[in-house]
Design a protein around this motif. Structure first.
Motif, short mmCIF file in Angstrom:
data_model
loop_
_atom_site.label_atom_id
_atom_site.label_comp_id
_atom_site.label_asym_id
_atom_site.label_seq_id
_atom_site.Cartn_x
_atom_site.Cartn_y
_atom_site.Cartn_z
N LEU A 60 -16.60 -5.44 -2.88
CA LEU A 60 -15.49 -5.67 -4.02
C LEU A 60 -15.46 -4.17 -4.64
CD1 LEU A 60 -17.38 -8.77 -5.74
CD2 LEU A 60 -15.34 -8.58 -4.34
N ALA A 61 -16.46 -3.39 -4.83
CA ALA A 61 -16.21 -1.96 -5.43
C ALA A 61 -15.30 -1.12 -4.47
CB ALA A 61 -17.68 -1.26 -5.40
N GLN A 62 -15.53 -1.20 -3.30
CA GLN A 62 -14.67 -0.77 -2.26
C GLN A 62 -13.22 -0.97 -2.07
OE1 GLN A 62 -15.01 1.99 -0.01
NE2 GLN A 62 -17.17 2.30 -0.92
N ILE A 63 -13.12 -2.36 -2.49
CA ILE A 63 -11.56 -3.15 -2.55
C ILE A 63 -10.89 -2.56 -4.00
CG2 ILE A 63 -10.41 -5.12 -2.88
CD1 ILE A 63 -12.39 -6.34 -0.73
N ARG A 64 -11.67 -2.66 -4.88
CA ARG A 64 -11.03 -2.18 -6.24
C ARG A 64 -10.87 -0.79 -6.15
NH1 ARG A 64 -13.90 -3.80 -11.46
NH2 ARG A 64 -11.54 -3.66 -12.16
N ASP A 65 -11.55 0.04 -5.49
CA ASP A 65 -11.27 1.62 -5.42
C ASP A 65 -9.95 2.06 -4.74
OD1 ASP A 65 -12.18 4.23 -5.96
OD2 ASP A 65 -12.75 4.26 -3.99
N LYS A 66 -9.87 1.16 -3.58
CA LYS A 66 -9.15 1.68 -2.39
C LYS A 66 -7.71 0.94 -2.35
CE LYS A 66 -12.86 3.26 0.66
NZ LYS A 66 -13.26 4.19 -0.15
N PHE A 67 -7.41 -0.20 -2.95
CA PHE A 67 -6.36 -1.08 -2.84
C PHE A 67 -5.59 -1.22 -4.10
CE2 PHE A 67 -9.15 -2.33 0.80
CZ PHE A 67 -8.31 -2.08 1.76
N PRO A 68 -4.52 -0.87 -4.31
CA PRO A 68 -3.79 -0.90 -5.64
C PRO A 68 -3.33 -2.36 -5.82
CG PRO A 68 -2.47 0.36 -4.10
CD PRO A 68 -3.56 -0.18 -3.25
N LYS A 69 -3.65 -2.90 -6.96
CA LYS A 69 -3.50 -4.31 -7.34
C LYS A 69 -2.20 -5.03 -6.59
CE LYS A 69 -5.78 -3.77 -11.63
NZ LYS A 69 -6.00 -4.03 -13.18
N PRO A 70 -1.06 -4.75 -6.76
CA PRO A 70 0.04 -5.37 -6.23
C PRO A 70 -0.19 -5.63 -4.54
CG PRO A 70 0.88 -3.66 -7.41
CD PRO A 70 -0.77 -3.47 -7.43
N LEU A 71 -0.66 -4.67 -4.00
CA LEU A 71 -0.76 -4.76 -2.42
C LEU A 71 -2.06 -5.80 -2.44
CD1 LEU A 71 -0.38 -3.62 0.46
CD2 LEU A 71 -2.51 -2.13 -0.07
N LEU A 72 -2.97 -5.68 -3.20
CA LEU A 72 -4.18 -6.70 -2.96
C LEU A 72 -3.55 -8.16 -3.13
CD1 LEU A 72 -7.04 -6.87 -2.19
CD2 LEU A 72 -7.94 -6.41 -4.51
N GLY A 84 -0.75 -9.52 -2.94
CA GLY A 84 0.11 -9.98 -1.89
C GLY A 84 -0.67 -10.55 -0.67
N PHE A 85 -1.68 -9.35 -0.01
CA PHE A 85 -2.33 -9.47 0.86
C PHE A 85 -3.44 -10.78 0.63
CE2 PHE A 85 -6.45 -8.69 3.03
CZ PHE A 85 -5.87 -8.71 4.66
N ILE A 86 -3.88 -10.98 -0.31
CA ILE A 86 -4.73 -12.27 -0.74
C ILE A 86 -3.97 -13.46 -0.89
CG2 ILE A 86 -6.42 -13.46 -2.23
CD1 ILE A 86 -7.67 -10.90 -0.68
N SER A 87 -2.65 -13.57 -1.37
CA SER A 87 -1.86 -14.47 -1.22
C SER A 87 -1.71 -15.02 0.09
CB SER A 87 -0.68 -14.27 -1.91
OG SER A 87 -0.79 -14.12 -3.38
N SER A 88 -1.37 -14.10 0.94
CA SER A 88 -0.94 -14.41 2.54
C SER A 88 -2.18 -15.10 3.08
CB SER A 88 -0.35 -13.12 3.17
OG SER A 88 -1.40 -12.18 3.24
N LEU A 89 -3.32 -14.45 2.73
CA LEU A 89 -4.69 -15.02 3.50
C LEU A 89 -4.88 -16.31 2.89
CD1 LEU A 89 -7.30 -11.99 3.40
CD2 LEU A 89 -5.82 -12.84 5.01
N LEU A 90 -4.60 -16.73 1.66
CA LEU A 90 -4.78 -17.85 1.17
C LEU A 90 -4.27 -19.15 1.80
CD1 LEU A 90 -5.54 -17.23 -2.66
CD2 LEU A 90 -7.28 -18.03 -0.82
N GLU A 91 -2.89 -18.69 2.37
CA GLU A 91 -1.96 -19.63 2.97
C GLU A 91 -2.67 -20.21 4.25
OE1 GLU A 91 1.80 -17.96 3.32
OE2 GLU A 91 2.12 -17.72 1.04
N GLU A 92 -3.54 -19.65 4.86
CA GLU A 92 -4.19 -19.70 6.08
C GLU A 92 -5.32 -20.26 5.95
OE1 GLU A 92 -3.96 -16.66 9.12
OE2 GLU A 92 -2.44 -15.59 7.86
N ILE A 93 -6.01 -20.77 4.95
CA ILE A 93 -7.16 -21.27 4.59
C ILE A 93 -7.13 -22.81 4.70
CG2 ILE A 93 -8.91 -21.67 2.72
CD1 ILE A 93 -9.17 -18.70 3.69
N ASP A 94 -8.07 -23.34 5.32
CA ASP A 94 -8.38 -24.86 5.63
C ASP A 94 -8.63 -25.39 4.10
OD1 ASP A 94 -8.91 -27.41 6.04
OD2 ASP A 94 -9.62 -27.09 7.86
N ALA A 95 -7.76 -25.96 3.39
CA ALA A 95 -7.89 -26.54 1.92
C ALA A 95 -8.81 -27.66 1.98
CB ALA A 95 -6.47 -26.85 1.37
N ASP A 96 -8.75 -28.49 2.95
CA ASP A 96 -9.77 -29.73 3.05
C ASP A 96 -11.13 -29.13 3.40
OD1 ASP A 96 -7.35 -31.60 2.77
OD2 ASP A 96 -7.31 -31.59 5.00
#
Length: 143
Positions: free
Chosen positions: A79-91, A93-105
């Motif tokens: 979490l510390a590395q992600i907050r330090d290395k990735f700009p909020k908008p990039l993160l 967008g990336f997380i949104s695209s990952l969540l689309e692939e999550i098995d919701a059930d």
């Protein structure tokens, strides 16, 4: 919690990983391995691990404090590395695209099971949290 100094499995694994990550062939193999993860077979993996011999699950349970501490410290650092290395908008967008692939059930069932288990264990965790807070106050730390 007992602190271990010196070299252990995580430290030696970290040194080995550093060497492996310097090799293109390893990174290519890792990408291929990651592309072939088959989540649908995870329940069978757990049933095999837990159901064949009681000795293995008991060994895992007895190692839980060390495993939990490894995971907690690893997640904290991730979490510390992600907050330090990735700009909020990039993160975002990336997380949104990952969540689309999550098995919701499956996620829903896991959340329901985690909730039931947390209700069963809530008194133990409340006592542990109280102890953590008291230690923080004893050392003059703020929440």
């Amino acid at each position: 919690m007992e602190e271990h100094t010196g070299r252990g499995i995580i430290e030696s694994g970290s040194r080995a990983l550093e060497e492996l990550l310097a090799k293109t062939a390893f990174k290519d193999s890792l990408r291929l391995w990651l592309l072939n993860i088959d989540p649908e077979n995870s329940p069978q993996f757990v049933r095999t691990l837990m159901g064949r011999d009681i000795e293995v699950p008991l060994a895992l349970v007895s190692a839980m404090p060390a495993l939990a501490n490894c995971l907690i410290k690893a997640v904290d650092e991730v979490l510390a590395q992600i907050r330090d290395k990735f700009p909020k908008p990039l993160l975002a967008g990336f997380i949104s695209s990952l969540l689309e692939e999550i098995d919701a059930d499956a996620l829903g069932r896991a959340i329901k099971n985690a909730g039931a288990l947390s209700e069963d264990l809530a008194p133990i965790f409340r006592a542990a949290w109280k102890s953590i807070e008291e230690r923080g106050h004893a050392h003059g730390e703020d929440k």
